[in-house]
Design a protein around this motif. Sequence first.
Motif, short mmCIF file in Angstrom:
data_model
loop_
_atom_site.label_atom_id
_atom_site.label_comp_id
_atom_site.label_asym_id
_atom_site.label_seq_id
_atom_site.Cartn_x
_atom_site.Cartn_y
_atom_site.Cartn_z
N PHE A 144 26.56 49.75 52.33
CA PHE A 144 26.21 51.14 52.59
C PHE A 144 25.15 51.68 51.63
O PHE A 144 24.69 52.80 51.78
CB PHE A 144 27.46 52.02 52.54
N GLY A 145 24.79 50.89 50.63
CA GLY A 145 23.78 51.31 49.67
C GLY A 145 24.19 52.50 48.81
O GLY A 145 23.36 53.26 48.36
N ILE A 146 25.48 52.63 48.57
CA ILE A 146 26.00 53.77 47.81
C ILE A 146 25.91 53.54 46.30
O ILE A 146 25.62 54.45 45.54
CB ILE A 146 27.47 54.04 48.20
N LEU A 147 26.16 52.31 45.88
CA LEU A 147 26.24 52.00 44.46
C LEU A 147 24.87 51.78 43.84
O LEU A 147 23.97 51.24 44.48
CB LEU A 147 27.09 50.74 44.25
N THR A 148 24.72 52.20 42.60
CA THR A 148 23.47 51.94 41.89
C THR A 148 23.60 50.62 41.15
O THR A 148 24.70 50.21 40.78
CB THR A 148 23.15 53.07 40.89
N GLY A 149 22.51 49.97 40.90
CA GLY A 149 22.53 48.70 40.17
C GLY A 149 23.10 47.57 41.01
O GLY A 149 23.32 47.71 42.22
N GLU A 150 23.34 46.46 40.37
CA GLU A 150 23.91 45.29 41.03
C GLU A 150 25.30 45.03 40.46
O GLU A 150 25.54 45.20 39.27
CB GLU A 150 23.02 44.06 40.80
N ARG A 151 26.21 44.64 41.34
CA ARG A 151 27.59 44.36 40.94
C ARG A 151 27.88 42.87 41.14
O ARG A 151 27.42 42.27 42.10
CB ARG A 151 28.60 45.16 41.76
N TYR A 152 28.68 42.32 40.25
CA TYR A 152 29.05 40.92 40.31
C TYR A 152 30.56 40.79 40.11
O TYR A 152 31.16 41.56 39.35
CB TYR A 152 28.35 40.12 39.21
N GLU A 153 31.14 39.82 40.80
CA GLU A 153 32.53 39.46 40.55
C GLU A 153 32.50 38.11 39.84
O GLU A 153 31.92 37.16 40.34
CB GLU A 153 33.32 39.34 41.85
N VAL A 154 33.14 38.07 38.68
CA VAL A 154 33.17 36.86 37.88
C VAL A 154 34.64 36.46 37.72
O VAL A 154 35.46 37.27 37.29
CB VAL A 154 32.53 37.10 36.49
N LEU A 155 34.95 35.23 38.11
CA LEU A 155 36.30 34.69 37.95
C LEU A 155 36.27 33.63 36.85
O LEU A 155 35.49 32.69 36.93
CB LEU A 155 36.81 34.09 39.25
N LEU A 156 37.09 33.83 35.84
CA LEU A 156 37.11 32.94 34.68
C LEU A 156 38.49 32.33 34.51
O LEU A 156 39.47 33.05 34.24
CB LEU A 156 36.76 33.72 33.41
N ASP A 157 38.61 31.02 34.70
CA ASP A 157 39.85 30.32 34.37
C ASP A 157 39.86 30.16 32.86
O ASP A 157 38.85 29.75 32.27
CB ASP A 157 39.90 28.94 35.02
N ILE A 158 40.99 30.48 32.25
CA ILE A 158 41.06 30.36 30.79
C ILE A 158 42.23 29.47 30.38
O ILE A 158 43.24 29.40 31.07
CB ILE A 158 41.17 31.74 30.10
N ALA A 159 42.04 28.80 29.27
CA ALA A 159 43.10 27.98 28.68
C ALA A 159 43.86 28.86 27.69
O ALA A 159 43.25 29.53 26.86
CB ALA A 159 42.50 26.77 27.97
N VAL A 160 45.17 28.85 27.83
CA VAL A 160 46.02 29.66 26.95
C VAL A 160 47.03 28.73 26.28
O VAL A 160 47.77 28.02 26.97
CB VAL A 160 46.76 30.75 27.76
N PRO A 161 47.09 28.71 24.96
CA PRO A 161 48.06 27.86 24.26
C PRO A 161 49.50 28.26 24.62
O PRO A 161 49.78 29.42 24.90
CB PRO A 161 47.80 28.14 22.78
N GLU A 162 50.39 27.29 24.61
CA GLU A 162 51.79 27.54 24.97
C GLU A 162 52.47 28.58 24.09
O GLU A 162 53.38 29.27 24.55
CB GLU A 162 52.59 26.24 24.95
N ASP A 163 52.05 28.71 22.86
CA ASP A 163 52.70 29.67 21.96
C ASP A 163 52.12 31.07 22.06
O ASP A 163 52.55 31.99 21.38
CB ASP A 163 52.63 29.17 20.52
N ASP A 164 51.15 31.29 22.96
CA ASP A 164 50.54 32.60 23.16
C ASP A 164 51.39 33.41 24.14
O ASP A 164 51.93 32.87 25.11
CB ASP A 164 49.12 32.42 23.72
N GLU A 165 51.49 34.73 23.92
CA GLU A 165 52.29 35.58 24.81
C GLU A 165 51.72 35.63 26.23
O GLU A 165 52.44 35.96 27.17
CB GLU A 165 52.41 36.99 24.24
N LEU A 166 50.47 35.28 26.41
CA LEU A 166 49.85 35.25 27.74
C LEU A 166 50.19 34.00 28.55
O LEU A 166 49.96 33.96 29.74
CB LEU A 166 48.32 35.29 27.61
N PHE A 167 50.73 32.99 27.90
CA PHE A 167 50.95 31.71 28.55
C PHE A 167 51.89 31.82 29.75
O PHE A 167 52.93 32.46 29.69
CB PHE A 167 51.52 30.69 27.56
N THR A 168 51.47 31.18 30.86
CA THR A 168 52.36 30.98 32.01
C THR A 168 52.14 29.54 32.48
O THR A 168 51.06 28.98 32.30
CB THR A 168 52.07 31.93 33.20
#
Length: 97
Positions: A16-40
């Motif tokens: 629709f040409g509503i947004l200014t500038g350019e938008r990007y979607e970035v997907l980042l796989d990350i490695a998380v150590p087992e002892d980190d609270e983020l780990f699953t």
Amino acid sequence: MVMITEYSIEKMKDPFGILTGERYEVLLDIAVPEDDELFTEAGIYIRVLYKVEDSQSTIIKYDLLERGTDKLLDFELEDEEIEAVRAFCIEHLAEAL
């Protein structure tokens, strides 16, 4: 620190040409150590919405999600991690489809 193992970058379309500038979607796989609270067991990825307008670029929003279920995780990145993600996005924007 964020350790990125895989990534994809896609330029988002604004039909629709509503947004200014350019938008990007970035997907980042990350490695998380087992002892980190983020780990699953399934793993974690970051979904970043990134904006480039004129000579400025910024992260609009990011989400931490569980791989496989896409469950939103209630965690925030630290300032240095956000800066590392921003630098990664800047470095790889030319690869966007």
